[in-house]
Design an enzyme around this catalytic site. Structure first.
Site, PDB file in Angstrom:
ATOM      1  N   GLU A 196      50.633  31.354  33.658  1.00  0.00           N
ATOM      2  CA  GLU A 196      49.761  31.717  32.535  1.00  0.00           C
ATOM      3  C   GLU A 196      50.570  32.508  31.502  1.00  0.00           C
ATOM      4  OE1 GLU A 196      46.718  34.776  33.099  1.00  0.00           O
ATOM      5  OE2 GLU A 196      45.302  33.509  31.994  1.00  0.00           O
ATOM      6  N   LYS A 253      35.659  51.117  33.150  1.00  0.00           N
ATOM      7  CA  LYS A 253      37.068  51.459  32.885  1.00  0.00           C
ATOM      8  C   LYS A 253      37.601  50.388  31.936  1.00  0.00           C
ATOM      9  CE  LYS A 253      41.041  50.954  33.635  1.00  0.00           C
ATOM     10  NZ  LYS A 253      41.954  50.526  32.538  1.00  0.00           N
ATOM     11  N   CYS A 278      41.009  33.393  28.489  1.00  0.00           N
ATOM     12  CA  CYS A 278      41.168  33.011  29.900  1.00  0.00           C
ATOM     13  C   CYS A 278      40.973  31.513  30.092  1.00  0.00           C
ATOM     14  CB  CYS A 278      40.218  33.793  30.783  1.00  0.00           C
ATOM     15  SG  CYS A 278      38.500  33.633  30.297  1.00  0.00           S
ATOM     16  N   GLU A 336      36.878  37.685  37.850  1.00  0.00           N
ATOM     17  CA  GLU A 336      37.154  36.644  36.860  1.00  0.00           C
ATOM     18  C   GLU A 336      38.628  36.779  36.534  1.00  0.00           C
ATOM     19  OE1 GLU A 336      34.794  34.684  36.164  1.00  0.00           O
ATOM     20  OE2 GLU A 336      32.889  35.747  36.210  1.00  0.00           O
TER      21      GLU A 336
END
Ligand code: NAD
Length: 501
Positions: A394, A185, A296, A262
Site C-alpha cells: 500500500e 484518540k 483506503c 478498518e
C-alpha cells in the site's frame, strides 16, 4: 502561496485534550508540533497525551456511563441530540472544511464533501437507533425469549489522518447513538478539525463526560497504546494501517476486548475489453487520485484486458497528466499536498522503487512550481509485474500500477494476489461475468461499473489484512451494543427435576 500559509479563521491558541467537559493540557505538559503540509512548518502545537491523560479521560467517560443519564435515555431522546449535532456540523461545514484542508492537505472541494458526509453519519445513526428492532421468539404455551440490547461502556476510538473528521464521525455517531461514552484518540498528523468536536457537542446538549478526547501519538506509553491497554475500555474501534491493527490486536488480547478494525488496502480495478472505456478511465483516475490518493479504498492496481491494454494505458496516462495539482485551498485543485513530510518521503520512495520495477508513463516526481511541501505528481506505472513492490504494498498516495491480463482466470488470480482484501472495482458490460467475478474476488466490498457510491446501510470492511469485522448500518449498532438474551418460562417446567422428594 499566502492562501495556504495563513491558517484559517477560528484557530485555537493550541490544541488540547477534552476531558470531563474541560479543555486541558497534558498532565506532564508535553506538546508536539503540528505541520502545515504546504510548508512543513509548525503552525500550532497539540497536547501529547500519555497513560495518565488516558487514565483521566477513561475515568470521566466511565463516570458518565455509570452515573448517566446518557446510557439510559430513550433512543428518541439521544437521536434528538444527534440530529442537532448533524445540523451544527452542517452549518459549520465551510469552517470545518477550511481547517481540514489546511491541516491535512486535502483539496478544499473534497474536504467540503467530507464535512457534509460527517453530518450525514450522525443523522443516519440517529435514524437507525430509533428504528432498531430486536429479536423476540416464542414457543406457544412454553416460553418467550427476547433480546435486551445494551450499551457496553467506554468505547476507545482510534482514527487515522486521512479524512479525519469524517472518519471520527463514522465511529462517534454509532458509539454514542447506542448509549456508550467514548474516548477519541485522533491521528497525530491531523488534530485540528477534531478540536471542534467539543464545541459542537456542547452546543448540541450532549451530557458532560460522554465525549472525551486525548491527542497525541499511538506508540507504547503514548495515548493510543494506553487507551488500548486500559482495563475499563472494553471496546476498541480502530482505523489505520494493517501493521498497527496487528499490534492493537495483540495488546487488547489479555482483556479479550471487542475489536473492530478498518485497515489498509491495495484494491484492484479490473477493466475488461467490453467495458465502457471512457467511464472506466474516468472512474479509475478518480479512484486513485481523489483525496490525494490517501484513500483506503483507492483502486491502486488497475488490471486491464490485453486487447485494450495499450489504448487504456495511453488514455490513462494522458488524463493523469491533466489532473490539476494545486494548493489545498484552491477550489480548482484536484490533487494537493500529502499530509506530512514523513508520508511524502514514503510515497516518493515508492515512486523511485517503481522506476526500477516498471514503465513510468506519467508523473514520477514533484510537480513543477511546487519546490517545497508534500506535493507529488499523479504518477502512473504500466507493465507492473505481480511480484513488484508497487503491486503488493500500500503506497497511499497518488501512484497507480497498471498490469495486463489475458483471461478472466488470470484477472481473478491477479486481483487476489496481495495480502489485502478491502475493495474491488469491476468494469465490464457482461452481467454474468460481473457477478461471478464479484463472488470470487477476495474483498470486503465490490463496485460494479461504478465509483465509490455506497449506501450507509451496507456493511463496510475488508477481508484478509484489510480488516476485522464490519461497520456500517446495523453492523455498527451490533458492535457497540451487548445483546443479552432473556428467557421466560410460560408453561410447565420441562427440565428434569433433581433432588425431588
Ligand atoms: P496508523 O496505523 O499509523 O495510525 C492510525 C492511528 O493509530 C493513529 O491515531 C495512531 O496514533 C494510532 N496508533 C499508532 N500506533 C498505535 C498503537 N500501537 N496503539 C494504539 N494506537 C496506535 O495509520 P495512518 O497512517 O494514520 O492511516 C493510514 C492507514 O489507514 C492506511 O493504511 C489506510 O488504508 C488505513 N485506512 C483504512 C480505512 C478503512 O476503512 N479500511 C479507512 C481509512 C484509512
Amino acid at each position: 502561496m499566502t492562501q495556504s500559509t495563513t491558517p484559517p479563521a477560528g484557530l485555537p491558541e493550541k490544541i488540547r485534550h477534552y476531558i470531563g467537559g474541560q479543555f486541558v493540557d497534558s498532565i506532564d505538559g508535553e506538546e508536539f508540533d503540528v505541520l502545515n503540509p504546504v510548508t512543513n512548518e509548525s503552525y500550532i502545537t497539540a497536547a501529547s497525551g500519555k497513560k495518565a491523560d488516558i487514565e483521566a479521560a477513561v475515568t470521566a467517560a466511565k463516570t458518565a456511563f455509570d452515573e448517566g443519564p446518557w446510557p439510559t435515555m430513550l433512543p428518541r431522546e439521544r437521536a434528538r441530540i444527534l440530529y442537532r449535532i448533524a445540523d451544527i456540523v452542517e452549518s459549520r461545514k465551510d469552517e470545518l472544511a477550511a481547517m481540514e484542508s489546511f491541516d491535512s492537505g486535502l483539496p478544499i472541494t473534497q474536504a467540503k464533501g467530507q464535512a457534509a458526509r460527517a453530518a450525514e453519519n450522525f443523522r443516519f445513526f440517529a435514524d437507525l437507533i430509533v428504528a432498531q428492532v430486536d429479536d423476540a421468539f416464542k414457543v406457544p404455551g412454553r416460553q418467550a425469549n427476547y433480546v435486551n440490547r445494551k450499551p457496553i461502556g467506554v468505547a476507545g476510538l482510534i482514527t487515522p489522518w486521512n479524512t479525519p473528521f469524517m472518519l471520527e464521525s463514522w465511529k462517534l455517531g454509532p458509539a454514542i447513538a447506542t448509549g456508550n461514552t467514548v474516548v477519541l484518540k485522533p491521528a497525530e498528523f491531523t488534530p485540528l478539525s477534531a478540536s471542534l468536536w467539543p464545541g459542537i457537542f456542547e452546543e448540541a446538549g450532549l451530557p458532560t463526560g460522554v465525549f472525551n478526547m486525548v491527542n497525541g501519538f499511538g506508540e507504547e506509553g503514548y495515548a493510543g497504546d494506553s487507551l488500548v491497554k486500559h482495563p475499563d475500555v472494553p471496546l476498541i474501534s480502530f482505523t489505520g494501517e494493517s501493521s498497527t491493527g496487528q499490534t492493537i490486536f495483540a495488546n487488547a488480547a489479555p482483556w479479550l476486548k471487542g475489536l473492530s478494525m478498518e485497515l489498509g488496502g491495495k484494491s484492484p480495478a479490473v477493466v475488461f475489453a467490453d467495458a465502457d472505456l471512457e467511464a472506466a478511465v474516468n472512474a479509475t483516475i478518480f479512484g486513485v487520485f481523489s483525496l490525494n490518493g490517501e484513500r483506503c479504498t483507492a483502486g491502486s492496481r488497475i488490471l486491464v484486458e490485453e486487447s485494450i491494454y495499450d489504448e487504456f494505458v495511453e488514455r490513462y496516462a494522458a488524463q493523469a497528466k491533466r489532473v490539476k495539482v494545486g494548493l489545498p485551498s484552491d477550489p480548482d485543485t484536484e490533487v494537493a499536498a500529502l499530509v506530512h513530510p514523513e508520508h511524502f518521503e514514503k510515497v516518493m520512495s515508492y515512486v523511485e522503487i517503481g522506476k526500477t520495477e516498471a514503465r513510468l508513463v506519467a508523473g514520477g516526481g514533484r510537480p513543477e512550481g511546487f519546490e517545497t511541501g508534500n506535493f507529488v505528481e499523479p504518477t502512473v506505472f504500466a507493465d507492473v509485474a505481480p511480484d513488484a513492490r508497487i503491486f503488493q504494498e500500500e503506497i497511499f498516495g497518488p501512484v497507480v500500477a497498471i498490469t495486463p491480463f489475458s483471461s478472466d482466470e488470470e484477472a481473478l488470480e491477479l486481483a487476489n494476489n496481495t495480502k489485502y482484501g478491502l475493495a474491488a472495482y469491476i468494469w465490464t458490460s457482461d452481467l454474468k461475468r460481473a457477478h461471478n467475478f464479484s463472488q470470487a474476488v477476495e474483498s470486503g466490498m465490490v463496485w460494479l461499473n461504478s465509483n465509490n457510491v455506497r449506501d450507509l446501510r451496507t456493511p463496510f470492511g475488508g477481508v484478509k489484512a484489510s480488516g476485522l469485522g464490519h461497520e456500517g448500518g446495523y453492523r455498527s449498532i451490533d458492535f457497540y451494543t451487548e445483546q443479552q438474551s432473556v428467557h421466560i418460562n410460560l408453561g410447565e417446567v420441562h427440565n428434569p427435576v433433581f433432588g425431588k422428594q
